[in-house]
Design an enzyme around this catalytic site. Structure first.
Site, PDB file in Angstrom:
ATOM      1  N   LYS A   1      37.219  -3.257  45.008  1.00 51.09           N
ATOM      2  CA  LYS A   1      36.963  -1.863  44.637  1.00 51.09           C
ATOM      3  C   LYS A   1      35.562  -1.546  45.166  1.00 51.09           C
ATOM      4  CE  LYS A   1      37.257   1.270  40.668  1.00 51.09           C
ATOM      5  NZ  LYS A   1      38.004   2.343  41.313  1.00 51.09           N
TER       6      LYS A   1
HETATM    7  N1  PMP Z   1      43.878   2.884  43.183  1.00 53.28           N
HETATM    8  C1  PMP Z   1      42.664   3.377  43.446  1.00 53.28           C
HETATM    9  C2  PMP Z   1      42.314   3.679  44.860  1.00 53.28           C
HETATM   10  C3  PMP Z   1      41.745   3.588  42.418  1.00 53.28           C
HETATM   11  O1  PMP Z   1      40.540   4.083  42.679  1.00 53.28           O
HETATM   12  C4  PMP Z   1      42.116   3.306  41.081  1.00 53.28           C
HETATM   13  C5  PMP Z   1      41.140   3.567  39.964  1.00 53.28           C
HETATM   14  N2  PMP Z   1      40.275   2.496  39.772  1.00 53.28           N
HETATM   15  C6  PMP Z   1      43.398   2.798  40.841  1.00 53.28           C
HETATM   16  C7  PMP Z   1      44.251   2.588  41.913  1.00 53.28           C
HETATM   17  C8  PMP Z   1      43.827   2.430  39.460  1.00 53.28           C
HETATM   18  O2  PMP Z   1      43.135   1.288  39.044  1.00 53.28           O
HETATM   19  P1  PMP Z   1      42.843   1.030  37.477  1.00 53.28           P
HETATM   20  O3  PMP Z   1      44.131   1.211  36.783  1.00 53.28           O
HETATM   21  O4  PMP Z   1      42.352  -0.358  37.433  1.00 53.28           O
HETATM   22  O5  PMP Z   1      41.835   2.029  37.068  1.00 53.28           O
END
Ligand code: PMP
Length: 317
Positions: free
Chosen positions: A162
């Protein structure tokens, strides 16, 4: 969507210390400003009947450490220390429900692509943030499009990290969608299979089976996605993960996004074609209710997803 500055809080955790919000600054020569060298997380703390609780904190911190590993960022704080720091920043700001943003940046004042000499700094930030795509979106669903922008190809930008830089791609998807009057865009992967939204994972329901795209389709491995898969299994719903042809989007009975910010947001149309009956379907509603119910303490926390935050006793005057 509420403005970040409306939700400004008092202190930010910076490498082990709680400092005033205004002092948590970086120099314009910081490596991250020029070369995108940051990794981050997005976490939510919910108000429950027994006090504030952070949802899946350890899993988020683990993903942050994984992102550091991928980008060879030396992290001086352990998982336990970052968990404690996150709890501390919620408690110190006397927050009941909030959004949390751990971010690790390459700072310093030395230019050049090589990041290895730039000092690494870690911040844990907490602020108020409501429904990401709006309250109406949660109740009625959003209208989305398939983006003309693709997710990164394998071996280019690692999507399991991320990383701040990945969000340049997300911004292209989101800006295009908004310019064309949609709430969000769904990006395909470099092979043309469905990947995810600009900041959410994607699920569809067809014939009672819940499908979501897999790690081979350039997704971020969402923690909400994982929670929804667990909830669906608990509810006896059949789940499938893997490659999803684009045209399945047109055949879905139900569809929704998942994400820490977006939570479980129903999708009611794709490219102006209705999803099912054009309103959130029964499986979407049931999963949304269970997800919000566990996070908010209305349902038992059977998976141990909540980390309680101690609340300072207010002494009556
Ligand atoms: N995909 C992307 C590109 C994101 O930015 C997020 C948000 N963090 C998610 C999926 C969902 O991830 P999470 O459920 O861990 O927040």
């Amino acid at each position: 969507m509420s403005d970040r500055t409306n939700g400004r809080t008092t202190v930010i955790w910076r490498d082990g210390q709680l400092i005033p919000w205004e002092q948590a600054t970086l120099h314009v020569m910081s490596h991250v400003v020029h070369y995108g060298s940051s990794v981050f997380e997005g976490i939510r703390c919910y108000e429950t009947p027994s006090g504030p609780a952070v949802f899946r904190l350890r899993e988020h911190v683990r993903r942050l450490l994984d992102s550091c590993k991928i980008y060879r960022m030396p992290m001086r704080w352990s998982l336990d220390e970052l968990v404690q720091g996150t709890v501390d920043v919620v408690a110190a700001n006397e927050l009941r429900a909030c959004y949390l943003r751990p971010v690790v940046v390459r700072a310093g004042e030395q230019m050049g692509v090589n990041p290895l000499n730039a000092p690494v700094e870690t911040f844990l930030i907490a602020w108020h943030w409501g429904a990401y795509l709006g309250h109406t979106a949660m109740a009625e669903g959003v209208d989305v499009c398939v983006s003309s922008w693709r997710r990164p190809a394998p071996g280019t930008f690692p999507t399991l990290a991320k990383a701040g830089g990945n969000y340049l791609n997300s911004q292209l998807t989101l800006m295009e969608a908004r310019a064309d009057g949609y709430a969000e865009g769904i990006a395909l992967d470099s092979f043309g299979y469905v990947s995810e939204g600009s900041g959410e994972n994607l699920f569809i329901v067809r014939d009672g089976v819940l499908w979501t795209t897999g790690l081979e389709s350039a997704i971020l491995q969402g923690i909400t996605r994982d929670s929804v898969l667990a909830i669906a299994r608990d509810m006896g719903i059949e789940v499938r993960t893997g490659r999803m042809p684009r045209e399945l989007l047109l055949l879905a009975d139900e569809m929704f996004f998942t994400g820490t910010a977006a939570e479980v947001t129903p999708i009611r149309s794709v490219d102006r074609q209705s999803v099912g009956e054009g309103k959130p379907g029964p499986i979407t509603r049931a999963i949304q209710d269970r997800y919000m119910g566990i996070a908010g303490g209305r349902y038992p926390d059977a998976h141990g997803w909540l980390t309680p935050v101690p609340v300072r006793e207010t002494v009556g005057v």
